[in-house]
Write an enzyme that holds these catalytic residues in place. Structure first.
Site, PDB file in Angstrom:
ATOM      1  N   ALA A  52     -30.009 -67.960 -91.739  1.00  0.00           N
ATOM      2  CA  ALA A  52     -31.362 -68.868 -92.813  1.00  0.00           C
ATOM      3  C   ALA A  52     -32.812 -68.629 -92.027  1.00  0.00           C
ATOM      4  O   ALA A  52     -33.545 -69.451 -92.176  1.00  0.00           O
ATOM      5  CB  ALA A  52     -31.335 -70.244 -92.188  1.00  0.00           C
ATOM      6  N   ILE A  74     -32.859 -66.819 -99.209  1.00  0.00           N
ATOM      7  CA  ILE A  74     -32.166 -67.827-100.254  1.00  0.00           C
ATOM      8  C   ILE A  74     -31.388 -68.810 -98.896  1.00  0.00           C
ATOM      9  O   ILE A  74     -31.397 -70.419 -99.115  1.00  0.00           O
ATOM     10  CB  ILE A  74     -30.882 -67.480-100.260  1.00  0.00           C
ATOM     11  CG1 ILE A  74     -31.559 -66.665-101.414  1.00  0.00           C
ATOM     12  CG2 ILE A  74     -29.833 -68.092-100.934  1.00  0.00           C
ATOM     13  CD1 ILE A  74     -30.409 -65.125-102.417  1.00  0.00           C
ATOM     14  N   GLY A  75     -30.976 -68.632 -97.341  1.00  0.00           N
ATOM     15  CA  GLY A  75     -30.373 -69.504 -96.353  1.00  0.00           C
ATOM     16  C   GLY A  75     -31.608 -70.152 -95.603  1.00  0.00           C
ATOM     17  O   GLY A  75     -31.228 -71.107 -95.929  1.00  0.00           O
ATOM     18  N   SER A 114     -22.462 -62.174-105.151  1.00  0.00           N
ATOM     19  CA  SER A 114     -23.020 -62.327-105.926  1.00  0.00           C
ATOM     20  C   SER A 114     -22.326 -61.109-107.192  1.00  0.00           C
ATOM     21  O   SER A 114     -21.137 -61.175-107.505  1.00  0.00           O
ATOM     22  CB  SER A 114     -23.827 -60.415-105.278  1.00  0.00           C
ATOM     23  OG  SER A 114     -24.191 -60.359-106.471  1.00  0.00           O
ATOM     24  N   TYR A 127     -22.337 -52.175-101.476  1.00  0.00           N
ATOM     25  CA  TYR A 127     -22.766 -53.947-101.471  1.00  0.00           C
ATOM     26  C   TYR A 127     -21.165 -54.168-102.575  1.00  0.00           C
ATOM     27  O   TYR A 127     -20.968 -56.121-102.531  1.00  0.00           O
ATOM     28  CB  TYR A 127     -23.844 -53.949-101.561  1.00  0.00           C
ATOM     29  CG  TYR A 127     -24.712 -54.993-102.481  1.00  0.00           C
ATOM     30  CD1 TYR A 127     -24.410 -56.110-100.728  1.00  0.00           C
ATOM     31  CD2 TYR A 127     -25.215 -55.670-103.636  1.00  0.00           C
ATOM     32  CE1 TYR A 127     -24.616 -56.636-101.583  1.00  0.00           C
ATOM     33  CE2 TYR A 127     -25.226 -56.985-103.816  1.00  0.00           C
ATOM     34  CZ  TYR A 127     -25.303 -58.037-101.995  1.00  0.00           C
ATOM     35  OH  TYR A 127     -25.813 -59.297-102.436  1.00  0.00           O
TER      36      TYR A 127
HETATM   37  N1  LIG Z   1     -31.420 -61.836-103.839  1.00  0.00           N
HETATM   38  C1  LIG Z   1     -30.758 -61.678-104.026  1.00  0.00           C
HETATM   39  O1  LIG Z   1     -30.682 -61.129-105.440  1.00  0.00           O
HETATM   40  C2  LIG Z   1     -28.987 -61.665-103.845  1.00  0.00           C
HETATM   41  C3  LIG Z   1     -28.342 -62.034-105.364  1.00  0.00           C
HETATM   42  C4  LIG Z   1     -27.149 -62.048-104.787  1.00  0.00           C
HETATM   43  C5  LIG Z   1     -26.647 -61.936-103.913  1.00  0.00           C
HETATM   44  N2  LIG Z   1     -27.435 -62.292-102.508  1.00  0.00           N
HETATM   45  C6  LIG Z   1     -26.831 -62.727-101.710  1.00  0.00           C
HETATM   46  O2  LIG Z   1     -27.919 -63.703-100.542  1.00  0.00           O
HETATM   47  C7  LIG Z   1     -27.278 -63.860 -99.396  1.00  0.00           C
HETATM   48  C8  LIG Z   1     -29.022 -64.119 -98.548  1.00  0.00           C
HETATM   49  O3  LIG Z   1     -29.615 -62.588 -98.918  1.00  0.00           O
HETATM   50  P1  LIG Z   1     -31.176 -63.085 -99.145  1.00  0.00           P
HETATM   51  O4  LIG Z   1     -31.269 -62.631-100.568  1.00  0.00           O
HETATM   52  O5  LIG Z   1     -31.626 -64.814 -98.880  1.00  0.00           O
HETATM   53  O6  LIG Z   1     -31.870 -61.491 -98.717  1.00  0.00           O
HETATM   54  P2  LIG Z   1     -32.667 -61.784 -96.907  1.00  0.00           P
HETATM   55  O7  LIG Z   1     -33.624 -62.339 -97.097  1.00  0.00           O
HETATM   56  O8  LIG Z   1     -32.697 -60.479 -96.555  1.00  0.00           O
HETATM   57  O9  LIG Z   1     -31.832 -62.682 -96.077  1.00  0.00           O
HETATM   58  C9  LIG Z   1     -30.775 -62.616 -95.179  1.00  0.00           C
HETATM   59  C10 LIG Z   1     -30.451 -63.339 -93.909  1.00  0.00           C
HETATM   60  O10 LIG Z   1     -29.526 -62.310 -93.454  1.00  0.00           O
HETATM   61  C11 LIG Z   1     -29.666 -62.310 -92.048  1.00  0.00           C
HETATM   62  N3  LIG Z   1     -28.632 -61.016 -91.561  1.00  0.00           N
HETATM   63  C12 LIG Z   1     -28.799 -59.566 -92.606  1.00  0.00           C
HETATM   64  N4  LIG Z   1     -28.404 -59.123 -90.731  1.00  0.00           N
HETATM   65  C13 LIG Z   1     -27.609 -60.002 -90.518  1.00  0.00           C
HETATM   66  C14 LIG Z   1     -26.851 -59.585 -88.933  1.00  0.00           C
HETATM   67  N5  LIG Z   1     -26.313 -58.644 -88.233  1.00  0.00           N
HETATM   68  N6  LIG Z   1     -26.765 -60.732 -88.428  1.00  0.00           N
HETATM   69  C15 LIG Z   1     -27.277 -61.463 -88.212  1.00  0.00           C
HETATM   70  N7  LIG Z   1     -28.116 -62.152 -89.424  1.00  0.00           N
HETATM   71  C16 LIG Z   1     -27.789 -61.304 -90.283  1.00  0.00           C
HETATM   72  C17 LIG Z   1     -30.766 -61.842 -92.016  1.00  0.00           C
HETATM   73  O11 LIG Z   1     -31.818 -61.950 -91.086  1.00  0.00           O
HETATM   74  P3  LIG Z   1     -33.819 -61.477 -90.869  1.00  0.00           P
HETATM   75  O12 LIG Z   1     -34.118 -62.286 -90.297  1.00  0.00           O
HETATM   76  O13 LIG Z   1     -32.665 -61.001 -89.056  1.00  0.00           O
HETATM   77  O14 LIG Z   1     -33.060 -60.335 -91.209  1.00  0.00           O
HETATM   78  C18 LIG Z   1     -31.626 -63.156 -93.371  1.00  0.00           C
HETATM   79  O15 LIG Z   1     -32.255 -64.018 -92.345  1.00  0.00           O
HETATM   80  C19 LIG Z   1     -27.090 -62.181 -98.826  1.00  0.00           C
HETATM   81  O16 LIG Z   1     -25.771 -62.632 -98.595  1.00  0.00           O
HETATM   82  C20 LIG Z   1     -26.707 -61.346-100.554  1.00  0.00           C
HETATM   83  O17 LIG Z   1     -25.968 -60.574-100.213  1.00  0.00           O
HETATM   84  C21 LIG Z   1     -28.878 -62.180-102.638  1.00  0.00           C
END
Ligand SMILES: NC(=O)c1ccc[n+]([C@@H]2O[C@H](COP(=O)([O-])OP(=O)(O)OC[C@H]3O[C@@H](n4cnc5c(N)ncnc54)[C@H](OP(=O)(O)O)[C@@H]3O)[C@@H](O)[C@H]2O)c1
Length: 288
Positions: A20, A24-25, A148, A175
């Site tokens: 978060a 998205i989070g 996803s 992925y």
């Molecule tokens: N963006 C898209 O188009 C898309 C599409 C389909 C699914 N998703 C899924 O949506 C979810 C959220 O992704 P997002 O798109 O919002 O990406 P994002 O903006 O990169 O956010 C990812 C989040 O996960 C955290 N995270 C990553 N590795 C971690 C670790 N080792 N320990 C603790 N926290 C960790 C990050 O923390 P930090 O702030 O510390 O980096 C960040 O809060 C993911 O599961 C992704 O696979 C995304």
């Protein structure tokens, strides 16, 4: 599919959410706080988490937001996190497994496990397992995992889960495997939770303009910037997640996969319940 007890919305409920601090989070956390959830942000960076807490409290001054620190790549860190959460919260009604990432190079977690698999699949598997009794005791309760559409062309490499051999051990192919694993995990979890009042669902947020794939060097960052105009906002990406957590309607389903607040049909591989059971057993071996 299981019928569950009335929910009454997320207001006043303890919600533990990973990932978060961005994307998205973050959008989901802001909206859930607005709706009165008692949030626990799981974050690996204290300063990024503090920024999010400030942002949430700017939206809603009386928002109750805790932070628990954990690096979800590390099983020891996840175990510490779960232990803190169990000590601190007599009840947990919602667990959101949202954190996720893609890695352009093959890397290993602190436990020597391929990093995408460790963060995207094993972390939700382990965290959920450790919090499961508390969620059951807090029923009605919900577990939501961010999957996803990238799962669609993937297959679980059962003969090489660690991706030590052959190709596909990193980048988009890997992925996709982890996001398929999220759906299979959810299906088997729902089967195991039948009759407990705890539901488990997964969803696809759409293509979202977040921080995703910005950890993979300049070329990837440029690529993401070019595609940004075609992506939805993080608020839009979080809509199905918020709906799965808050709405009465979403509680009528367990083991489902959703897109845009509607049930969606995942790939054939994601509907293979034998594969889901096999993956569960193998994942269980990987967290011991
Ligand atoms: N963006 C898209 O188009 C898309 C599409 C389909 C699914 N998703 C899924 O949506 C979810 C959220 O992704 P997002 O798109 O919002 O990406 P994002 O903006 O990169 O956010 C990812 C989040 O996960 C955290 N995270 C990553 N590795 C971690 C670790 N080792 N320990 C603790 N926290 C960790 C990050 O923390 P930090 O702030 O510390 O980096 C960040 O809060 C993911 O599961 C992704 O696979 C995304």
């Amino acid at each position: 599919m299981t019928r569950v007890q009335p929910w009454g919305g997320v207001a006043g409920k303890r919600v533990v959410i990973t990932g978060a601090t961005n994307g998205i989070g973050l959008a989901a956390a802001v909206e859930l706080a607005r709706r009165g959830a008692q949030l626990t942000l799981v974050a690996r960076s204290e300063s990024r988490a503090a920024d999010v807490v400030r942002r949430i409290q700017a939206e809603r001054a009386d928002a109750q937001v805790d932070v628990l620190l954990a690096d979800l790549a590390s099983q020891a860190s996840i175990r510490r996190l779960a232990s803190e959460a169990l000590t601190k919260y007599p009840s947990i009604q919602v667990l959101i497994n949202n954190a996720g990432a893609i890695y352009a190079r093959q890397q290993l977690s602190p436990d020597g496990i391929e990093l995408t698999w460790a963060v995207n699949h094993l972390a939700p598997f382990l965290l959920t397992s450790l919090l499961l009794d508390r969620l059951k005791a807090s029923a009605p309760a919900r577990i939501v995992t961010t999957s996803s559409g990238a799962h669609e062309d993937a297959a679980i490499p059962f003969d090489d889960l660690a991706a030590n051999r052959g190709s596909g051990g990193w980048g988009f192919p890997r992925y996709g495997q982890t996001k398929l694993a999220n759906i299979l995990f959810t299906a088997e979890l729902a089967r195991r939770l039948a009759g407990t009042g705890v539901t488990a669902n997964a969803y696809h947020p759409g293509f979202v303009a977040s921080g995703f794939n910005r950890n993979n060097g300049l070329l990837m960052r440029i690529g993401m910037a070019i595609t940004r105009p075609f992506a939805r906002s993080t608020d839009q990406g979080a809509q199905t997640l918020v709906w799965l957590v808050d709405s009465e309607e979403a509680g009528r389903t367990s083991g489902g996969y959703f897109f845009d607040m509607r049930p969606a049909t995942p790939s054939a591989a994601a509907q293979d319940l034998q594969a889901a059971q096999r993956l569960w057993q193998l994942s269980d071996d990987e967290i011991r």
